[in-house]
Write an enzyme that holds these catalytic residues in place. Structure first.
Site, mmCIF file in Angstrom:
data_model
loop_
_atom_site.group_PDB
_atom_site.id
_atom_site.type_symbol
_atom_site.label_atom_id
_atom_site.label_comp_id
_atom_site.label_asym_id
_atom_site.label_seq_id
_atom_site.Cartn_x
_atom_site.Cartn_y
_atom_site.Cartn_z
ATOM 1 N N ASP A 224 0.969 -5.519 -2.382
ATOM 2 C CA ASP A 224 -0.259 -6.190 -1.948
ATOM 3 C C ASP A 224 0.122 -7.542 -1.391
ATOM 4 O OD1 ASP A 224 -2.094 -4.197 -2.697
ATOM 5 O OD2 ASP A 224 -2.197 -4.941 -4.742
ATOM 6 N N ASP B 124 -5.814 -0.714 1.430
ATOM 7 C CA ASP B 124 -7.006 -1.023 0.641
ATOM 8 C C ASP B 124 -8.206 -1.306 1.550
ATOM 9 O OD1 ASP B 124 -5.420 -0.854 -1.657
ATOM 10 O OD2 ASP B 124 -5.096 -3.021 -1.742
#
Length: 160
Positions: free
Chosen positions: A113, A129
């Protein structure tokens, strides 16, 4: 013309993997690089869970769920995608999100991330995402705006 939606998913998965590669090779784990001061920065995190790091370390669970999701989304895309471009777009974005993070989990054992909003406290996320969230929003709106007979072959569906 469903190939366009599978191609879109492939290209977005490639973008997701490229941004993760850039992050891993340019930002140390837990390190941050500003992008737009006070708005967005890139922070390299290794997430072994799902959103907000829930279910950390449950790799087999995520693998099984992802395979089921990819099969189901692909089925719906093939079966119903021709009836609505909006529905097909939403499904292709969900497919992208599932595959992008699945590749990380299988290859690395965690999801990379990196996108962080600096102006409020929000979980750090990635391109996969974003695709997943936008895909779900599109499908949600589609379902709200479509009559009950879309999946039965009815004629009143929201096609644009």
């Amino acid at each position: 013309m469903l190939i366009i939606y599978f191609l879109l998913s492939f290209l977005l998965v490639a973008l997701d993997q490229w941004t993760k590669w850039l992050t891993v090779n340019n930002i140390p784990v837990n390190g941050t690089k500003p992008f737009i001061n006070g708005i967005v920065s890139f922070t390299h995190l290794q997430n072994t869970g799902a959103a907000w790091s829930i279910l950390e370390g449950k790799m087999v669970f995520f693998a099984v769920i992802t395979v089921v999701a990819v099969v189901a989304v692909s089925y719906f895309l093939i079966r119903y995608g021709k009836k609505s471009k909006i529905f097909a777009l939403g499904l292709s974005l969900i497919l992208t999100g599932a595959l992008g993070n699945f590749i990380d989990r299988m290859r690395l054992g965690y999801v990379v991330d990196m996108i962080r909003f600096d102006f409020f406290n929000f979980p750090i996320f990635n391109v996969a995402d974003m695709c997943l969230v936008f895909g779900v929003i599109i499908i949600f709106i589609f379902v709200l705006r479509t009559d009950d007979h879309f999946f039965e072959g009815g004629s009143k569906s929201w096609k644009k």
